[in-house]
Structures are given as C-alpha cells and as structure tokens.
Enzyme design. Structure first.
Site, short mmCIF file in Angstrom:
data_model
loop_
_atom_site.label_atom_id
_atom_site.label_comp_id
_atom_site.label_asym_id
_atom_site.label_seq_id
_atom_site.Cartn_x
_atom_site.Cartn_y
_atom_site.Cartn_z
N ASP A 85 -4.54 -1.35 -6.52
CA ASP A 85 -4.92 -1.93 -5.23
C ASP A 85 -6.33 -2.56 -5.30
OD1 ASP A 85 -5.55 -2.46 -2.61
OD2 ASP A 85 -5.00 -0.47 -1.85
N TYR A 122 -2.06 -0.53 8.07
CA TYR A 122 -3.06 -1.45 8.64
C TYR A 122 -3.07 -1.35 10.17
CZ TYR A 122 -3.38 -3.90 4.16
OH TYR A 122 -3.60 -4.23 2.85
N SER A 173 -8.56 -2.39 -2.07
CA SER A 173 -9.32 -1.15 -1.88
C SER A 173 -10.52 -1.10 -2.81
CB SER A 173 -8.42 0.07 -2.17
OG SER A 173 -7.53 0.26 -1.12
N GLN A 185 -1.26 2.60 -5.68
CA GLN A 185 -2.67 2.79 -5.31
C GLN A 185 -3.63 2.38 -6.42
OE1 GLN A 185 -3.11 6.79 -3.87
NE2 GLN A 185 -3.18 6.11 -1.75
N ARG A 244 0.85 -1.19 0.00
CA ARG A 244 0.00 0.00 0.00
C ARG A 244 0.88 1.24 0.00
NH1 ARG A 244 -5.51 -1.69 3.03
NH2 ARG A 244 -6.49 -1.94 1.02
#
Ligand code: NAD
Length: 373
Positions: A130, A229, A133, A127, A122
């Site tokens: 991902d 996280y 997500s 991004q 991450r």
C-alpha cells in the site's frame, strides 16, 4: 526480461521507484534490473549502490525504457515518455487515473499494461503493497516538522531558569494514516494533541496515541465506506462539524489537516472566519492542498498568511524526504512484484481482485473506465 527504473521526470520529484536493497532482492531472485544513470541520486542512492546490488546502469532514459519489459515509476510518465516504452511493456506506478487522460491513449496505442498503485485495494493481504499508506506516513510526520519550524513557539513544555513555557496545542483534522502519524509525531515533540475524524473507528486509535478526540458528536455511523475510506458528508453534517470545531480552533497553535474523500475534492472544513478567530502566529499545514485543500484560502505549494495565521499548502511531502519515502515505496513495490511475479512470463500476473482494481489499460484498450470518472 528486465525490470526498468527510469529517473523520475515530474518537476521537483526526488523519489525513485526502487531502492538498491529491493533491487538486490530482485536480482537474487533471478530478475534482471536496469537503472537509469542518476535515477536514485536525489534520493541519496548513487549509481554505485545499484551496481553493487547487481543492476545494469543505462546511460539515458531512452536506453532504460528500450530495455525494460516492466517499468517501475513513482509518478506517471508524460505522453512523450510513454512513447519511448517498449510496445507491450507493463508499467507499475502511481498513475492518478482521473488526471491521466492524456497518457492513457498512448498506453493503449502501444499495448502497455498500466497498473495504478493507488488503486491497490485496502485489504489485509495487500497492506504491504500500500504505497498510499507508506507515503502518507511520511507526509504526516513532515507536516508536523514544517508546522513546528514555522511556529513562533516551542512545541514542548519547558521549565527554565527564566520561567516556564506552556506546551503548544496541536490539532489534527482527519486522522487516517497521515493524521495518525502527525499525532504521534506532535506527541513525541511534546505538544498537547487533539484530533477529529468523521469515521467512528478512529476515536479509539486517536486516544491510543495519547491524544484527545474532540467533537465526538459529529462522528457519523455511516461515515465509512467498505473500503475503509470516509464518505462525503452532507451539507448539514458539514455545518454541524464546522460549528463544533470553530471554538476548538481558537485555542490551537498548530493545525494539521488531512481530510480527503477518494475521487472527490477535499472537503472545506476550516473557513476564513474560523482562521480569523485563531491565535495570531498559529500555523495550519493543509495536507489535502493538492486535492483542493481543507482550508479556505489555502494555495498548494505556497505559504499564505491570513489574519496572522500561516496556511501551508503542502505539496508532495513524501518527495521532501526522498530517501525514506523511496525506501518505503520500493518495499511496497517489491512486495507487489514478489506476490505476483510469474517466472515464465517474466512479468506480474495479477489475481482477479487486485488486477481488476489496478489495471487501467490492457491489450491495447483503456479498461476500468469507471475509475476514470
Ligand atoms: P484519506 O487520505 O482518504 O483521508 C484522510 C482522513 O480524512 C480519513 O481518516 C478520513 O476519514 C478523514 N476525513 C474525510 N472527510 C472528513 C471530514 N469531513 N472531517 C474529518 N475527517 C474527514 O484516508 P487514508 O488515511 O488514506 O485512509 C483512511 C483509512 O483507510 C485508514 O485510517 C484505515 O482505516 C484504512 N486503511 C486500510 C488499509 C488496509 O486495510 N490495507 C490500509 C490503509 C488504510
């Protein structure tokens, strides 16, 4: 060299790894794509859309896999499916490394390089690749709709000739990607929304969406690891959080829980005693159900009723909105492929940071054992 898109084989999986718009972009960039007949059907992408995008349509999984140097999938293949891959192929998919012990030896045996999309770090430059997500965004949205449809109440405030209806109170426990989307969705539907997360950075994000942040005393400064996280809370911290949340839950009509700790079972945050104290008719949607659940008594894939409260054990929420979930997954995958595609090799060549994170097998060996623990 061809990229293959087989039909997903996991039960009730409706998504497809590449949507026609990404296929068109790959073909335009000079990459050949083969799609199994019907691969996109349950995500509302017919064969004709893939053919119009420039893909070849193969009549079976065996034909697709035999022609694919790079195989793209949403969910990991079964060992039998993996045996039909070309030796030396590259697989890009969600692979759930810890649950893949049956298929990893097959990848190694056939020199398949397996790249696990959930391991994409991450970091800012990744991004757009991902998938966790993008699929969590779908899950957060759908959780609110499912909760709303099971509630015996409206979410918004209503002013009618028969009198007023107060808005429902929604609470989101765990405000990461799915949680923030759940907050935004519940707000759009007119609920009064509150949320909690152990990570300090989340408070401002929750408030910027117009929700209130509760139990701020239970935030801990060391709750976030360097990957963004949450860390597992100590027993004492969990009890403190529980005590702070217990009273709040008594007033709620809809609760969405999303709390997860990577590589660990989901923390149990709502006990049976807390459920017993909730309003009859209220609904909890547990998005962590597949990793053990945040709610005591939750069963993945089922709706159970306890003390008059419905507890939804949400399972593959993204798969229930297969068209848009696939469209987002596909764009993530396209971004991954286009960042690393090596024209001469006709395969992705990863840099060290991302390669070391996502590669599970290479050159006939299982690598990254650390991730399998
Ligand atoms: P997740 O699915 O692992 O967990 C969901 C949420 O549960 C997290 O916000 C976590 O803090 C929370 N949680 C865990 N234990 C809890 C507890 N005991 N009580 C309350 N909440 C608890 O996480 P996620 O949504 O996939 O991502 C978490 C965060 O990672 C994001 O919000 C973001 O900050 C970061 N992120 C960064 C990037 C990037 O930079 N590329 C991409 C995606 C996410």
């Amino acid at each position: 060299m061809q990229i293959g898109v087989p039909k997903e084989t996991a039960p009730r999986e409706r998504r497809v790894a590449l949507a026609p718009d990404s296929v068109a972009r790959l073909v335009k960039a000079g990459v050949a794509v083969v799609v199994e007949h019907g691969a996109g059907g349950s995500a509302s992408f017919p064969d004709s859309a893939y053919a119009a995008a420039g893909a070849t349509i193969a009549s079976s999984a065996a034909e697709t896999l035999a022609a694919s140097d790079v195989v793209t999938k949403v969910q990991r293949p079964s060992p039998d499916e993996a045996r039909a891959f070309k030796p030396g192929a590259v697989l890009i998919s969600l692979l759930q490394p810890a649950a893949s012990t049956d298929v990893l030896p097959v990848f190694a045996e056939r020199s398949i390089t397996a790249l696990s999309l959930e391991r994409v770090p991450r970091i800012t430059r990744a991004q757009s690749m991902d998938v966790l997500s993008s699929q969590s965004t779908v899950a957060g949205y759908k959780a609110v709709l499912i909760g709303a449809s099971l509630m015996p109440k409206f979410l918004p405030m209503l002013t009618t000739a028969a009198g007023n209806i107060a808005p429902a109170k929604a609470f989101v426990l765990g405000a990461g990607v799915a949680g923030l989307q759940a907050i935004a969705t519940a707000r759009r539907l007119g609920a009064v929304v509150s949320a909690f997360d152990v990570r300090p950075a989340v408070r401002e994000q929750v408030q910027s969406l117009g929700a209130s942040f509760v139990a701020a005393d239970a935030i801990s400064a060391d709750a976030e690891d360097k990957g963004g996280y949450a860390r597992e809370q100590s027993e004492a911290q969990q009890q403190r959080t529980a005590a702070l949340l217990h009273d709040h839950l008594k007033q709620m009509d809809l609760v969405i829980t999303t709390a997860q700790i990577p590589g660990r079972p989901a923390p149990k945050l709502i006990t049976d005693a807390m459920v017993a104290d909730m309003r009859p008719g209220s609904v909890i949607v547990d998005l962590a159900a597949e990793s053990g659940g945040n709610v005591e008594g939750c069963v993945a894939g089922e709706i159970v009723e306890k003390h008059g409260v419905k507890i939804v054990g949400a399972k593959n929420m993204a798969g229930t909105m297969a068209a848009d979930a696939s469209a987002l997954f596909s764009r993530n995958l396209f971004n991954f492929l286009s960042a690393f595609w090596d024209k001469d090799k006709g395969a992705p060549v990863l840099d060290e940071e991302i390669g070391d994170a996502v590669r599970l097998t290479k050159d006939g060996k299982v690598v990254n054992q650390r991730l399998l623990a």
